[in-house]
Design an enzyme around this catalytic site. Sequence first.
Site, mmCIF file in Angstrom:
data_model
loop_
_atom_site.group_PDB
_atom_site.id
_atom_site.type_symbol
_atom_site.label_atom_id
_atom_site.label_comp_id
_atom_site.label_asym_id
_atom_site.label_seq_id
_atom_site.Cartn_x
_atom_site.Cartn_y
_atom_site.Cartn_z
ATOM 1 N N LYS A 3 0.859 -1.169 0.000
ATOM 2 C CA LYS A 3 0.000 0.000 0.000
ATOM 3 C C LYS A 3 0.901 1.226 0.000
ATOM 4 O O LYS A 3 1.677 1.432 0.933
ATOM 5 C CB LYS A 3 -0.910 -0.003 1.225
ATOM 6 C CG LYS A 3 -1.757 1.264 1.295
ATOM 7 C CD LYS A 3 -2.810 1.189 2.367
ATOM 8 C CE LYS A 3 -3.583 2.493 2.440
ATOM 9 N NZ LYS A 3 -4.650 2.445 3.447
ATOM 10 N N LYS A 37 -2.066 -1.509 -3.919
ATOM 11 C CA LYS A 37 -2.931 -0.332 -3.878
ATOM 12 C C LYS A 37 -2.109 0.935 -3.943
ATOM 13 O O LYS A 37 -1.121 1.033 -3.220
ATOM 14 C CB LYS A 37 -3.718 -0.386 -2.558
ATOM 15 C CG LYS A 37 -4.606 0.803 -2.312
ATOM 16 C CD LYS A 37 -5.201 0.695 -0.936
ATOM 17 C CE LYS A 37 -5.995 1.949 -0.656
ATOM 18 N NZ LYS A 37 -6.477 2.025 0.682
HETATM 19 C C1 PBG Z 1 -7.103 3.798 5.235
HETATM 20 C C2 PBG Z 1 -7.580 3.523 3.864
HETATM 21 C C3 PBG Z 1 -7.450 4.404 2.791
HETATM 22 C C4 PBG Z 1 -8.051 3.806 1.690
HETATM 23 C C5 PBG Z 1 -8.533 2.566 2.097
HETATM 24 N N1 PBG Z 1 -8.215 2.394 3.454
HETATM 25 C C6 PBG Z 1 -6.893 5.770 2.736
HETATM 26 C C7 PBG Z 1 -5.615 6.051 3.387
HETATM 27 O O1 PBG Z 1 -4.750 5.192 3.543
HETATM 28 O O2 PBG Z 1 -5.468 7.200 3.778
HETATM 29 C C8 PBG Z 1 -8.141 4.459 0.338
HETATM 30 C C9 PBG Z 1 -9.055 3.862 -0.646
HETATM 31 C C10 PBG Z 1 -9.376 4.751 -1.781
HETATM 32 O O3 PBG Z 1 -8.775 5.820 -2.002
HETATM 33 O O4 PBG Z 1 -10.282 4.368 -2.520
HETATM 34 N N2 PBG Z 1 -6.807 2.756 6.058
#
Ligand code: PBG
Length: 341
Positions: free
Chosen positions: A204, A262
Amino acid sequence: MTSEKRWVPPVRRPRRLRCSKAIRDMVRETVLVPNHLVLPQFIMEGDNTTEPIEAMPGRSRMSIDRTIIECKEAMDLGVQSFALFPLVPESLKTNDGQEALNPDNLVCRAVHAIKETYPEACVITDIALDPFSNVGHDGIVSPRGKVLNDETVDILAKMAVVHAKAGADIVAPSDMMDGRVGAIRTTLDLAGFADVGIISYTAKYASSFYGPFRQALESAPVQAPNVPKDKKTYQMDPANSREAIAEAMLDEAEGADMIMVKPGLPYLDIIHLLRSQTTLPIAAYHVSGEYAMIKAAAKLGWLDEQACMHESLVALARAGADVIFTYAAIDYAKSWRDSFA
Ligand code: PBG
């Protein structure tokens, strides 16, 4: 005419296999069936309530009853998996996200309600503190502004059990703390939830494509002294790929059932790379910013929304994603159905 040609006609003509729709359909290498899609849903308190999310046209925050109605629509189209994200009232947010452990919180009530109505659905819950954090971080922030790893992992492991008790089929840690997959696996097993799976957000990245999501949940890091202004001390540097392999090896060893990359489209190389390193299913998250870009350009008349959404999702599958989290799941499934009509 032919006799005047100065060159030898090619024996191999790749265009032959593109001559008709029937032939193109026959030789297509990647076919993305709606069953592989996961629909992320934003849930909120209330009854019969929906609030459109400005930066995500077509998506809304919904009360539990409306969420269930949307689940039915999705299930009828072959989208059977849902990832839930709660909009937590500001008054319930704390630095250590205690509300996350409340067995009667919004997420738990939603999981319970969906599973009661659709026992056959797959409900995936998010494991991270940010929706519950008054500073907008995925973990506890120390007084000196450090996001604490092991203290956070303790809470995340408990959170997983709370979700399992509510009926979650799979928990999905999106926090990027070290060691959380192993801690969650052991804690779930000891609590009698050996069948509850883990989709780990493995690679991520500290991406700027999450903007619309943070707007939807009002979960962006707050600008305050001793609060990190971004998530770069836990999410990955977009410039790195070897590091994704290291994360994948750890998550697999710690017991992840599935690993995730991601965002999606800007990281196709990472999906492809991890595909060659593990036999686990790989999920890709087509994130909010990717969705918003296509929606915005389509609104301006600059892109064909359905075609671009379709192309993006198929590209993720072609790169090696078995499972795709996308806000366009219902739209994709409708066009899939219509292509047979
Ligand atoms: C946070 C989380 C995020 C997303 C999913 N879980 C945002 C972040 O890490 O700040 C983003 C998903 C998206 O942008 O569609 N745990």
